[in-house]
Design an enzyme around this catalytic site. Structure first.
Site, PDB file in Angstrom:
ATOM      1  CG  ASP A 275      30.899  33.572  48.026  1.00 48.74           C
ATOM      2  OD1 ASP A 275      31.740  34.299  47.485  1.00 48.74           O
ATOM      3  OD2 ASP A 275      31.045  32.342  48.142  1.00 48.74           O
TER       4      ASP A 275
HETATM    5  C1  GLC Z   1      34.033  30.691  47.724  1.00 48.11           C
HETATM    6  C2  GLC Z   1      34.102  31.768  46.662  1.00 48.11           C
HETATM    7  C3  GLC Z   1      33.089  31.604  45.566  1.00 48.11           C
HETATM    8  C4  GLC Z   1      32.760  30.132  45.370  1.00 48.11           C
HETATM    9  C5  GLC Z   1      32.083  29.649  46.642  1.00 48.11           C
HETATM   10  C6  GLC Z   1      31.731  28.159  46.553  1.00 48.11           C
HETATM   11  O1  GLC Z   1      34.306  31.235  48.980  1.00 48.11           O
HETATM   12  O2  GLC Z   1      34.058  33.121  47.079  1.00 48.11           O
HETATM   13  O3  GLC Z   1      33.647  32.203  44.393  1.00 48.11           O
HETATM   14  O4  GLC Z   1      31.895  29.974  44.259  1.00 48.11           O
HETATM   15  O5  GLC Z   1      32.865  29.888  47.788  1.00 48.11           O
HETATM   16  O6  GLC Z   1      32.898  27.406  46.522  1.00 48.11           O
END
Ligand code: GLC
Length: 732
Positions: A275
């Site tokens: 993430d």
């Molecule tokens: C965010 C979220 C995740 C998302 C990622 C990219 O913090 O936790 O669900 O896909 O970043 O935007």
């Protein structure tokens, strides 16, 4: 490069993907390999956490040092920016390896569908799959080939703002939705989907986002893992690790969880992406000394792509030279990334997802808007109705509240640029021909000077007051945990003032989580849970209020009676001292100052008809492996209006090697019944649906007695019980 001209990574006729991957891998330098593992946010200056990272993106692309890019633009300029970056990667780098372009298309691209917690309430996998397919197609023609969806976390705590993105508290239904979304995006939409967040993110302590998570081996396997297993079985090509620690080790560096369970037990051999900046956060978690240590630990857990941080790229060579990581580890990651790119087709045609000429005929079309309108109507849940709904067209209405004429209907995670075109509730009612006045009465979180007085006057002058209240798009979603899951005080004051007028009052909710609705349940004549309904939300809600659509949604997440009950969910364990209503035994699992039961239970939702469910009839008393039993009920619409019902089958394993939930959803069947009509609804029960992760650490069914419960919600189903005996267990 002209579109569709063979590129340097295209396979030769007859060459298999593994052969092409090995041939390319053999040509790559270490720096190019590590570059494939880096996902840039597409901006030269990136703020990652509290760190400003200067990334000369185009220079890195020419050096083959970026493998994928995320959030590179808004829908209106996305295709242009993606083509720009892809041209550089394909034409100006040494090997010309095309990029993956990623985006969070969670419930729509330009056409926005209801939030996932809403569409999960429609209990129609096909409608959900179609929404995912449409969203993927809209994004794909603008160049997006990798979507960070579906989010398949299983929540028990509505204080957590990201419940909005989930399919609710049930693992069985969450698994069905997971598979439907993966197929909608990959098979129908042609993009790479991404199950997230692996693992247990929704179990954040105190409902506070990013907080600590602990789960037992049983909870891991019987609650949080099933939607991932279903998505893997549906062929998902990537998985995103979560921010949280899982039993003390952050997921992105949790080798037993990622390499052991995800890749080992589930057999997932696709791409694992971190993430956002989660690799960097290993230092915040206190499990990595520095960036290099963080990279080493993430790679050891078999992470493939590092989102927005660049530690693999910047520290990989030194880690290799010092023997802290091996080229085998790096090659394994790069193989999975290149394989995913070949399977997507971008290695043979880097521009296959860039179809600018199709954007106008694909994005935000009347057909897609109609699809969103239908899904929004089917996702809404009627929580109360004393007969005031549906509204006769000749009723004079006072439409009151901050969501009366608001376009704030998208909910969290929206990249759409079409908010100004959203169909508001006022638009919907106007198009229906209703005679109504509009009074905002209050802001979402701040009162309006004189607003209540004007709203009360409007209510007094009307036949029916329609209160449009709730949460705006910033009150649920990521980093939006709330201690008080109430409708904000200023709106409550407005509602109380309108209720005093004595006019019939309908509450229409726009929100992204279960809310505390006790006062409304007592004082409203009807309550329609509309969730964040998307681009056509106002029209869909007006369809329901006018009776042109019949409500049929069923809650997939319990609505607490009090915050103090949280976590409260239907498939709880019985405990050794289960609470028995109506007894005054002191030593039971209960509260001194309130009920155990939520205000509205899982599976609950009314329709305009009034259906009753007859007694469960079983086709036999014993079930042997390989056989099937049938459980049947008769459902009859005793009301004067049509009914759209979802009949629910619940099972309970009465005695097993683990304490088992008091109820587990194992089947749903939808029926439409005209007034006076009835239907026989049957469910097939077989041995595989009785399997669980047992105390012996295997997936198996165990011989013994099972309760069968069928009803129109989890609570009433408990009163409609039969049973059978499984004569022998089976181990997977
Ligand atoms: C965010 C979220 C995740 C998302 C990622 C990219 O913090 O936790 O669900 O896909 O970043 O935007």
């Amino acid at each position: 490069m002209e579109k569709n001209k063979p590129c340097r990574t295209a396979r030769r006729p007859g060459q298999t993907i593994p052969e092409a991957v090995e041939e390319l891998l053999a040509k790559m330098t270490t720096a190019e390999k590590l570059g494939q593992m880096y996902q840039s946010i597409g901006a030269d200056i990136t703020t990652v956490g509290t760190t400003q990272v200067k990334e000369p993106v185009e220079e890195l692309l020419r050096a083959g040092q970026i493998g994928s890019m995320m959030q590179v633009g808004e829908p209106h300029d996305l295709a242009k920016r993606i083509r720009h970056f892809q041209d550089i990667a394909v034409n100006e780098s040494r090997l010309g390896i095309p990029l993956l372009f990623c985006l969070d298309v969670i419930h729509g691209f330009e056409t926005i569908f209801p939030i996932p917690l809403a569409w999960s309430c429609c209990f129609d996998e096909e409608l959900i799959r179609q929404a995912a397919a449409t969203s993927a197609r809209e994004a794909a023609c603008c160049g997006i080939n990798y979507i960070f969806s579906p989010m398949v976390d299983i929540p028990h705590d509505p204080r957590w703002g990201r419940v909005a993105e989930t399919a609710g508290e049930d693992p069985w239904w969450g698994s069905r939705v997971s598979a439907a979304l993966v197929k909608g995006m990959q098979e129908d939409g042609g993009v790479m989907a991404c199950l997230k967040h692996y693992l247990g993110y929704a179990a954040a302590e105190a409902g506070r986002d990013y907080n600590t998570v602990e789960f037992s081996d049983s909870a891991l396997h019987n609650t949080y893992l099933p939607p991932f297993a279903a998505g893997v079985k549906a062929g998902v090509k990537s998985v995103m690790t979560a921010f949280n620690v899982a039993n003390g080790v952050p997921a992105v560096a949790n080798r037993p969880l990622v390499e052991g369970v995800l890749r080992g037990e589930l057999g997932f051999d696709g791409v694992v992406v971190s993430d956002y900046a989660a690799v960097m956060e290993l230092m915040e978690h206190g499990v990595a000394e520095d960036e290099a240590d963080a990279a080493e630990k993430a790679l050891a857990a078999t992470l493939d792509i590092e989102m927005t941080t660049n530690y693999f790229r910047r520290h990989g060579e030194a880690l290799l030279n010092s023997g802290r990581i091996t080229m085998e580890q790096v090659d394994a990651a790069v193989r999975r990334i290149l394989t995913a790119k070949y399977e997507l087709g971008v290695m043979d045609d880097p521009y296959r997802f860039l179809r600018e000429e199709e954007i106008d005929s694909t994005v935000y079309t009347p057909e897609h808007l109609a699809q969103s309108r239908t899904l929004a109507a089917r996702s809404a849940v009627l929580l109360k109705n004393d007969g005031v709904l549906p509204l006769a067209k000749d009723k004079k209405l006072a439409l009151i509240g901050p969501f009366a004429d608001s376009s704030d209907l998208f909910g969290c995670w929206c990249c759409s640029t079409r908010k100004a075109e959203v169909a508001t509730l006022a638009t919907g009612l106007r198009e229906k021909g209703f005679d109504f006045t509009v009074e905002e009465g209050s802001g979402v979180q701040q009162p309006i000077e004189g607003g209540i007085e004007r709203a009360v006057a409007a209510a007094k002058a009307a036949d029916v007051a329609v209160l449009a209240l709730g949460e705006d798009d910033q009150m649920s979603g990521e980093a939006c945990s709330r201690m008080n899951i109430t409708i904000p005080e200023c709106q409550q004051a407005l509602a109380e003032a309108v209720a005093v007028t004595g006019k019939p009052t309908v509450l229409v909710l726009t929100n992204g989580r279960p809310l505390l609705l006790n006062w409304y349940d007592e004082h409203m004549n009807a309550i329609l849970e509309g969730w964040a309904p998307g681009s056509e939300g106002g029209r869909a809600l007006a369809d329901l209020l006018a009776g042109d659509e019949v409500p049929g949604g069923k809650l997939t997440m319990s609505f607490p009676w009090h915050t103090g009950q949280i976590p409260v969910y239907y498939n709880e364990l019985p405990t050794g001292r289960p609470f028995v209503e109506g007894t005054d035994e002191h030593f039971q699992s209960k509260y001194l100052d309130g009920p155990n039961a939520p205000l509205y239970p899982f599976g609950y939702g009314l329709t305009y008809g009034r259906c009753v469910c007859g007694a469960v009839k079983m086709s036999g008393e014993n079930l042997a492996p390989g056989e099937t039993l049938t459980a049947t009920v008769t459902v009859r619409n005793e009301g004067s209006l049509p009914a759209r019902e979802t009949v629910q089958l619940y099972l309970r394993d009465r005695c097993a090697s683990l304490s088992r939930p008091v109820q587990e959803l194992r089947g749903v069947k939808q029926v439409w019944l005209e007034p006076g009509q009835q239907a026989e609804v049957s469910f097939a029960i077989d041995e595989p649906m009785l399997r669980f992760y047992t105390a012996r650490g295997v997936w198996a069914s165990e011989a013994g007695g099972f309760d069968v419960m069928i009803g129109l919600d989890s609570r009433s189903a408990k009163q409609n019980k039969a049973g059978f005996t499984l004569t022998a267990g089976v181990q997977e």
